[in-house]
Scaffold this motif. Sequence first.
Motif, PDB file in Angstrom:
ATOM      1  N   TYR A  34       0.841  -1.197   0.000  1.00  0.00           N
ATOM      2  CA  TYR A  34       0.000   0.000   0.000  1.00  0.00           C
ATOM      3  C   TYR A  34       0.881   1.254   0.000  1.00  0.00           C
ATOM      4  O   TYR A  34       0.898   2.013   0.976  1.00  0.00           O
ATOM      5  CB  TYR A  34      -0.918  -0.006   1.223  1.00  0.00           C
ATOM      6  CG  TYR A  34      -1.682  -1.295   1.396  1.00  0.00           C
ATOM      7  CD1 TYR A  34      -2.771  -1.602   0.583  1.00  0.00           C
ATOM      8  CD2 TYR A  34      -1.319  -2.223   2.378  1.00  0.00           C
ATOM      9  CE1 TYR A  34      -3.471  -2.794   0.726  1.00  0.00           C
ATOM     10  CE2 TYR A  34      -2.016  -3.410   2.541  1.00  0.00           C
ATOM     11  CZ  TYR A  34      -3.090  -3.690   1.710  1.00  0.00           C
ATOM     12  OH  TYR A  34      -3.782  -4.867   1.864  1.00  0.00           O
ATOM     13  N   VAL A  38      -3.539   2.983   2.819  1.00  0.00           N
ATOM     14  CA  VAL A  38      -4.560   1.943   2.714  1.00  0.00           C
ATOM     15  C   VAL A  38      -5.948   2.575   2.624  1.00  0.00           C
ATOM     16  O   VAL A  38      -6.332   3.371   3.483  1.00  0.00           O
ATOM     17  CB  VAL A  38      -4.523   0.998   3.934  1.00  0.00           C
ATOM     18  CG1 VAL A  38      -5.490  -0.154   3.727  1.00  0.00           C
ATOM     19  CG2 VAL A  38      -3.120   0.479   4.167  1.00  0.00           C
ATOM     20  N   ASP A  39      -6.685   2.223   1.595  1.00  0.00           N
ATOM     21  CA  ASP A  39      -8.101   2.566   1.507  1.00  0.00           C
ATOM     22  C   ASP A  39      -8.849   1.485   2.277  1.00  0.00           C
ATOM     23  O   ASP A  39      -9.122   0.411   1.747  1.00  0.00           O
ATOM     24  CB  ASP A  39      -8.542   2.619   0.035  1.00  0.00           C
ATOM     25  CG  ASP A  39      -9.999   3.008  -0.143  1.00  0.00           C
ATOM     26  OD1 ASP A  39     -10.792   2.812   0.805  1.00  0.00           O
ATOM     27  OD2 ASP A  39     -10.351   3.470  -1.241  1.00  0.00           O
ATOM     28  N   ARG A  40      -9.184   1.751   3.529  1.00  0.00           N
ATOM     29  CA  ARG A  40      -9.734   0.702   4.383  1.00  0.00           C
ATOM     30  C   ARG A  40     -11.098   0.217   3.898  1.00  0.00           C
ATOM     31  O   ARG A  40     -11.429  -0.956   4.060  1.00  0.00           O
ATOM     32  CB  ARG A  40      -9.821   1.185   5.831  1.00  0.00           C
ATOM     33  CG  ARG A  40      -8.465   1.369   6.523  1.00  0.00           C
ATOM     34  CD  ARG A  40      -7.683   0.053   6.629  1.00  0.00           C
ATOM     35  NE  ARG A  40      -8.406  -0.980   7.318  1.00  0.00           N
ATOM     36  CZ  ARG A  40      -8.447  -1.135   8.651  1.00  0.00           C
ATOM     37  NH1 ARG A  40      -7.782  -0.300   9.416  1.00  0.00           N
ATOM     38  NH2 ARG A  40      -9.120  -2.130   9.196  1.00  0.00           N
ATOM     39  N   LYS A  41     -11.888   1.100   3.333  1.00  0.00           N
ATOM     40  CA  LYS A  41     -13.186   0.661   2.823  1.00  0.00           C
ATOM     41  C   LYS A  41     -13.008  -0.333   1.683  1.00  0.00           C
ATOM     42  O   LYS A  41     -13.651  -1.395   1.653  1.00  0.00           O
ATOM     43  CB  LYS A  41     -14.003   1.856   2.349  1.00  0.00           C
ATOM     44  CG  LYS A  41     -15.405   1.480   1.867  1.00  0.00           C
ATOM     45  CD  LYS A  41     -16.211   2.708   1.468  1.00  0.00           C
ATOM     46  CE  LYS A  41     -17.608   2.305   0.987  1.00  0.00           C
ATOM     47  NZ  LYS A  41     -18.411   3.483   0.589  1.00  0.00           N
ATOM     48  N   ALA A  42     -12.105  -0.006   0.753  1.00  0.00           N
ATOM     49  CA  ALA A  42     -11.842  -0.912  -0.360  1.00  0.00           C
ATOM     50  C   ALA A  42     -11.214  -2.206   0.144  1.00  0.00           C
ATOM     51  O   ALA A  42     -11.519  -3.298  -0.364  1.00  0.00           O
ATOM     52  CB  ALA A  42     -10.933  -0.238  -1.384  1.00  0.00           C
ATOM     53  N   HIS A  43     -10.329  -2.102   1.141  1.00  0.00           N
ATOM     54  CA  HIS A  43      -9.696  -3.291   1.703  1.00  0.00           C
ATOM     55  C   HIS A  43     -10.740  -4.213   2.334  1.00  0.00           C
ATOM     56  O   HIS A  43     -10.707  -5.437   2.138  1.00  0.00           O
ATOM     57  CB  HIS A  43      -8.651  -2.891   2.750  1.00  0.00           C
ATOM     58  CG  HIS A  43      -8.002  -4.048   3.436  1.00  0.00           C
ATOM     59  ND1 HIS A  43      -8.533  -4.625   4.582  1.00  0.00           N
ATOM     60  CD2 HIS A  43      -6.897  -4.766   3.132  1.00  0.00           C
ATOM     61  CE1 HIS A  43      -7.766  -5.630   4.962  1.00  0.00           C
ATOM     62  NE2 HIS A  43      -6.765  -5.742   4.101  1.00  0.00           N
ATOM     63  N   TRP A  96      -4.503  -3.888  -7.471  1.00  0.00           N
ATOM     64  CA  TRP A  96      -4.736  -2.478  -7.134  1.00  0.00           C
ATOM     65  C   TRP A  96      -3.508  -1.589  -7.371  1.00  0.00           C
ATOM     66  O   TRP A  96      -3.582  -0.381  -7.183  1.00  0.00           O
ATOM     67  CB  TRP A  96      -5.207  -2.338  -5.681  1.00  0.00           C
ATOM     68  CG  TRP A  96      -4.229  -2.805  -4.641  1.00  0.00           C
ATOM     69  CD1 TRP A  96      -3.212  -2.091  -4.080  1.00  0.00           C
ATOM     70  CD2 TRP A  96      -4.182  -4.099  -4.031  1.00  0.00           C
ATOM     71  NE1 TRP A  96      -2.527  -2.847  -3.170  1.00  0.00           N
ATOM     72  CE2 TRP A  96      -3.111  -4.082  -3.115  1.00  0.00           C
ATOM     73  CE3 TRP A  96      -4.954  -5.255  -4.171  1.00  0.00           C
ATOM     74  CZ2 TRP A  96      -2.787  -5.198  -2.340  1.00  0.00           C
ATOM     75  CZ3 TRP A  96      -4.630  -6.352  -3.403  1.00  0.00           C
ATOM     76  CH2 TRP A  96      -3.571  -6.321  -2.495  1.00  0.00           C
TER      77      TRP A  96
END
Length: 243
Positions: A34, A38-43, A96
């Motif tokens: 990353y 980190v895009d936590r929603k996408a993760h 990604w």
Amino acid sequence: MPLIVLPAQVAEIEPVHDVYFAAFKDEPIIDFLYPGGVDRKAHTEGTKQWWSHDRIGYTVKCLDTDTGNIVGMASWDIFWRPGGDNGWERPAGIPWLQGEEKERCEGVLNSMWDIREKLFGKQRRYVYLGVIAVDPEHQRRGIGRLLMQWGIDIAEKLDVPIYTESSESGLRLYESLGFERLTHVRLIHKKEVTGRPDVEVPLMVKMPTAAKGLSFKEWADGGYPEGYRVHVNGNEELKGLGK
């Protein structure tokens, strides 16, 4: 009340990985995976999709039953199926990322996947520890040992080895639990791939009790027999008599 290890549920993907990201925030692997953060929603959404079709993966949590908080997590792959296909699918890559960031990350991961393929392939039964993480605020409570014991118990019931890649800081835990460090194969993350100084990654294996002291190399050199019956020192000694 005690700490307890339980399977992680889909609704807990985010708090489980809160522990992961807190524990690994300063580790190079996070920068590789990353690089832009980190895009936590996408993760969370990606993890949910992965869990929905993963045939061999089991994520477990360590729960503090006094507070209800998740204080540790581990991700295990259980290759229990006998026969021609143990269920492992080599990942296609890191979707990604793009360009040099993708090339760098996949260079790191491909070297790890290459060695797993060499050591175990798609035919052999074994247990793989992909990740173990303890909340930094809950260190020295035996959480790592509890998470490890979950996988060790499974491997013992199946009479199969456990394999993992260690950090230098994790070596003491693995060695205290009976893991051996492989010396006949080496994993080195090269500067030309990572952009950082060369780093050797310890490769660790714990053979099951059924192997009766047989080392992983002895087992591999003997052709990976299911019953761990292997001649060493020529034909003078039969080790690993199994059950």
